[in-house]
Design a protein around this motif. Structure first.
Motif, short mmCIF file in Angstrom:
data_model
loop_
_atom_site.label_atom_id
_atom_site.label_comp_id
_atom_site.label_asym_id
_atom_site.label_seq_id
_atom_site.Cartn_x
_atom_site.Cartn_y
_atom_site.Cartn_z
N GLU A 181 -19.59 15.59 -6.26
CA GLU A 181 -19.46 16.97 -5.79
C GLU A 181 -19.45 16.94 -4.27
N ARG A 182 -18.26 17.11 -3.70
CA ARG A 182 -18.11 17.01 -2.24
C ARG A 182 -19.06 17.95 -1.50
N GLY A 183 -19.68 17.42 -0.47
CA GLY A 183 -20.57 18.21 0.36
C GLY A 183 -21.90 18.53 -0.27
N SER A 184 -22.13 18.09 -1.50
CA SER A 184 -23.36 18.46 -2.20
C SER A 184 -24.08 17.26 -2.81
N CYS A 185 -23.40 16.51 -3.68
CA CYS A 185 -24.11 15.47 -4.45
C CYS A 185 -23.15 14.39 -4.95
N PHE A 186 -23.58 13.14 -4.81
CA PHE A 186 -22.89 12.00 -5.41
C PHE A 186 -23.92 11.13 -6.13
N VAL A 187 -23.56 10.70 -7.34
CA VAL A 187 -24.39 9.74 -8.07
C VAL A 187 -23.47 8.58 -8.43
N VAL A 188 -23.83 7.38 -7.98
CA VAL A 188 -22.98 6.22 -8.20
C VAL A 188 -23.82 5.08 -8.77
N GLU A 189 -23.34 4.49 -9.87
CA GLU A 189 -24.02 3.30 -10.39
C GLU A 189 -23.27 2.06 -9.94
N SER A 190 -24.03 1.04 -9.59
CA SER A 190 -23.45 -0.20 -9.09
C SER A 190 -24.05 -1.37 -9.87
N LYS A 191 -23.19 -2.10 -10.58
CA LYS A 191 -23.63 -3.26 -11.36
C LYS A 191 -23.26 -4.53 -10.59
N VAL A 192 -24.26 -5.35 -10.30
CA VAL A 192 -24.06 -6.55 -9.50
C VAL A 192 -24.30 -7.78 -10.37
N PHE A 193 -23.25 -8.57 -10.54
CA PHE A 193 -23.31 -9.78 -11.37
C PHE A 193 -23.29 -11.01 -10.47
N THR A 194 -24.09 -12.01 -10.83
CA THR A 194 -24.14 -13.29 -10.10
C THR A 194 -23.98 -14.42 -11.11
N PRO A 195 -22.77 -14.67 -11.56
CA PRO A 195 -22.54 -15.58 -12.68
C PRO A 195 -22.87 -17.04 -12.44
N ASN A 196 -22.88 -17.50 -11.16
CA ASN A 196 -23.10 -18.93 -10.94
C ASN A 196 -24.53 -19.30 -10.57
N VAL A 197 -25.49 -18.39 -10.75
CA VAL A 197 -26.91 -18.75 -10.55
C VAL A 197 -27.51 -19.10 -11.90
N PRO A 198 -28.65 -19.79 -11.91
CA PRO A 198 -29.28 -20.11 -13.19
C PRO A 198 -29.52 -18.85 -14.02
N TYR A 199 -29.09 -18.88 -15.26
CA TYR A 199 -29.20 -17.75 -16.21
C TYR A 199 -28.38 -16.53 -15.74
#
Length: 336
Positions: A181-199
């Protein structure tokens, strides 16, 4: 003879009086001569025309000042938006909660787009490199790349600060706008993957950004995080993953907090003044958090005086703004 002498005497007396009479110009002080070091210095008070011009100039300046003040107040994009339960993410931990003097839309650009600040923070502050930042695509409601449903995917590398695992970590970040909602509210989800670390194939970091209007050209930023799992893992491994992940995320957003403070000072960003503010004292304390708290408290008082169900919501907004003013939860706040 006596009469002629009397007339002559009166005539000479009148002439003497005229010779020493102070004329209208001298009486008004229009011109006064001062001998100083052999030079004549003339000083003249303002003429009626000059006085009228000065009054007109003063009036014009006062009008311009009043217009500027009214414009500053009118340009506030939206009133403070309370952080309601529906904006919160279940099971997430709060890692940042604060306000800073930038409106909602530019705040989105700073934090969630390819803004120079975003690139500088990630490269200089965090040491990230090999960026491939995808564009925002989609988005409902005719809001282009900022509408609900907009997505983007980015990749980069980041140095591994731990002894275990590769020297550099491959990072894949997938962002999605949940509410736009411009000028009022933003909700953003961010998924961060790190595939080459252990597990690394068993979990990802789930961050949630909430950007709300705090009034007076300010925004409130709340970031919450959680470790989500793609596969089941042993308890001891889960503990290891979460301990390191939360430490890394907390450190990242502490650095972001510091960088935002520095950037706000760099660009000279300040809250907009409101009607009645003393110059240089916008928001009652010069901070966005104070401005948001004051505005929310005023809204609560107005709603309570008017009665109805809005009073409880406004009171909740005032209490919520007070939390932001104090820094709130696990975050330092962007404007203490």
């Amino acid at each position: 003879k006596e009469k002629e002498k009397e007339k002559k005497k009166k005539h000479n007396g009148h002439g003497h009086g005229k010779k020493n009479q102070v004329g209208p110009a001298a009486a008004n002080g229009t011109t006064t001569m001062h001998a100083t070091a052999g030079a004549a210095v003339t000083s003249s008070p303002a003429s009626p025309a000059t006085t009228a011009k000065a009054k007109a100039t003063a009036t014009a300046k006062a009008t311009a000042t009043a217009t500027a003040a009214a414009t500053s107040t009118a340009t506030v994009a939206a009133p403070p938006v309370p952080l309601t339960a529906e904006l919160r993410a279940k099971g997430h931990k709060e890692v940042l909660n604060g306000t800073f003097p930038v409106p909602v839309d530019p705040a989105f650009d700073l934090l969630l787009d390819n803004h120079p600040f975003y690139l500088r923070f990630n490269s200089e502050n965090r040491g990230n490199f090999d960026f491939d930042l995808g564009p925002w695509e989609g988005g409902a409601g005719g809001d282009g790349t900022r509408g609900a449903g907009a997505v983007r995917k980015s990749t980069y590398k980041t140095p591994n600060e731990h002894k275990v695992g590769p020297r550099n970590i491959d990072v894949v970040q997938e962002d999605k706008v949940l509410r736009g909602e411009r000028g009022s509210c933003f909700v953003v989800e961010s998924k961060v993957f790190t595939p080459n670390v252990p597990y690394g194939d068993t979990f990802y970091i789930h961050n949630r950004y909430v950007i709300l209007s705090a009034g007076r050209g300010c925004s409130r930023l709340v970031v919450e995080t959680k470790v989500d799992y793609l596969k089941s893992v042993w308890g001891v491994v889960k503990k290891f993953i979460e301990s390191n992940s939360y430490a890394g995320v907390t450190g990242n957003f502490a650095s972001l907090n510091t960088a935002l403070h520095a950037y706000m000072e760099e660009i000279g960003a300040k809250p907009l003044a409101a009607a009645g503010d003393v110059a240089g004292d916008a928001g009652g304390g010069g901070t966005c958090a104070a401005a948001a708290a004051a505005a929310a408290a005023a809204a609560a008082a107005a709603a309570a005086a008017g009665g109805g169900g809005g009073g409880a919501d406004a009171a909740a907004a005032a209490a919520d703004a007070a939390v932001a003013t104090a820094g709130g939860g696990g975050g330092q706040g962007l404007a203490d």
